[in-house]
Design an enzyme around this catalytic site. Sequence first.
Site, PDB file in Angstrom:
ATOM      1  N   ASP A 149       5.430   4.410  42.865  1.00  0.00           N
ATOM      2  CA  ASP A 149       7.047   4.777  42.458  1.00  0.00           C
ATOM      3  C   ASP A 149       7.652   3.086  42.989  1.00  0.00           C
ATOM      4  O   ASP A 149       7.539   2.914  44.139  1.00  0.00           O
ATOM      5  CB  ASP A 149       7.776   5.657  43.156  1.00  0.00           C
ATOM      6  CG  ASP A 149       9.094   5.717  42.247  1.00  0.00           C
ATOM      7  OD1 ASP A 149       9.788   4.749  42.146  1.00  0.00           O
ATOM      8  OD2 ASP A 149       9.615   7.327  42.284  1.00  0.00           O
ATOM      9  N   HIS A 193      14.084   5.954  34.531  1.00  0.00           N
ATOM     10  CA  HIS A 193      13.208   5.520  35.576  1.00  0.00           C
ATOM     11  C   HIS A 193      11.816   5.346  35.004  1.00  0.00           C
ATOM     12  O   HIS A 193      11.699   6.151  33.887  1.00  0.00           O
ATOM     13  CB  HIS A 193      13.099   6.569  36.654  1.00  0.00           C
ATOM     14  CG  HIS A 193      12.602   5.855  37.923  1.00  0.00           C
ATOM     15  ND1 HIS A 193      12.765   4.529  38.335  1.00  0.00           N
ATOM     16  CD2 HIS A 193      11.601   6.310  38.819  1.00  0.00           C
ATOM     17  CE1 HIS A 193      12.110   4.502  39.338  1.00  0.00           C
ATOM     18  NE2 HIS A 193      11.421   5.521  39.706  1.00  0.00           N
ATOM     19  N   CYS A 241      13.223  -1.356  37.812  1.00  0.00           N
ATOM     20  CA  CYS A 241      11.857  -0.332  37.738  1.00  0.00           C
ATOM     21  C   CYS A 241      10.709  -0.915  36.799  1.00  0.00           C
ATOM     22  O   CYS A 241       9.601  -1.030  36.985  1.00  0.00           O
ATOM     23  CB  CYS A 241      12.150   1.066  37.706  1.00  0.00           C
ATOM     24  SG  CYS A 241      13.044   1.596  36.277  1.00  0.00           S
TER      25      CYS A 241
END
Length: 477
Positions: free
Chosen positions: A411, A390, A258
């Site tokens: 996201d 995250h 991520c």
Amino acid sequence: MRRAHLQREPRCPLCPFSAPGGYDELRGHVESAHPEPEPGPGPASGSGPPHCPFCGESGASGRQVEAHVRSRHGHLLDAPPGPGNGQELYECPMCDLVCSNSKILQEHVDLHLEEHCFSEVGITIGGSLSDLELAQQLQNEEDRQQGLEEARREREEFKKLQIQYGLDCSGGYKQQSLKNMEREVTRGRMQPSEYHKRKADMMESLAFGIDDGKTKTAGVIEALCRYYQNEIKDVRRVWLSTGVDHFHSSLGDRGWGCGYRNFQMLLSSLLRNDLYNDCLRDNTLIPCIPKIQSMIEDAWKEGFDPQGASHFSNRLHGTKAWIGACEIYSLLTSLRLKCQIIDFHKPTGPLSTHPRLFEWVLSYYSSNRDGGTKVVCTPKPPIYMQHQGHSRTIVGIEERKNRTLCLLIFDPGCPSQEMQKLLKQSSDDTSLKLFRKFVGSLKNKQYQIVAVDGVLSPEEKVARRQASQLFTAERIP
């Protein structure tokens, strides 16, 4: 108890003489050969005090031993002779003494046992210090075993963390991509021909260090701008960043990529702004994840964030290591991009919320909240946002008619299929649910953001590199 039938001659307790005639002869020998000496001024000379041939008890003289024998073991001296001109004798299992019957032998053995018992008691009393030492040794051994067990548990926990954060030396982007594509073929979800094509494309992408664009969705900000102009509803005003391409995780970085994908989103926006052309002249295309890892390593080699570098053992390339706000800050600063990292280290609202974070984002995007158009497409790049486990990218913020705030977030865990829905002309309010985050939606304990706002001069870059060696993020109280 073992019984022995022996024809053994009794022996004199004071000399080597043996009596073949039995104990009567032995008694006569003792009386004649070893008469009791007259008392003298000094101790008698000899090889040692006499002792009882039956129980081993010593005496001051032969006469005293004889008296002891008669009083204690008289039945032995008067025992009738056994067959064969001898006696049925019983040998002590603990010494060389031979007894004429089992009763005497039992008494004699009991004396042995009593002596052994007293000996053990004496050792116990006299060895109390040894017992303390033994207890200390046992305690030390228990402590050592506990230490070994704690060390084992710590190693297991550390190993789990290494696996969780991609530091277990199990390979990086390339190895995971190949492994997952092979699994897809095995499960029948990918044809072998597609596998070989995607493998060739991946190897070409890695060779040039350029992302293959297979996870990119472009034009989302423009679609949002159109949507807000047509469907304003409960929104009073909205501020959007400059154009941003969305990148989502692939088979090669699923579960750990991520941070790298958010950097790709941020870079895709910076490349649209002429202000940053000089800083990014060597990075005009979006790099692939292994290339980004190498770029962060280069920033460490320049001297940025030595503490963070040591955490990763100065190595990211070829691993599945997670990165966060500090690594993004170091990389951007090494490229001469002026940025700041801000730490919202604790909630600032009820129910563990972070209203100060929302207020900061609004201040970043809006220079004048009064007047102007309802949809503001700003020249500001998006914001990198990190929290435990995250990271995401903030691409804008809504101010609702009830004066509440709502972040618009990309996201990297959102697949392209969902992002494509926003590009359709028929998109409605439900399409924005994946991107809208109200104050009550962000309840992690801590958030960090990285925001780009200008270019550094070479001198400023040097100063920031030196400062990063003692770096602490700016905290919002």
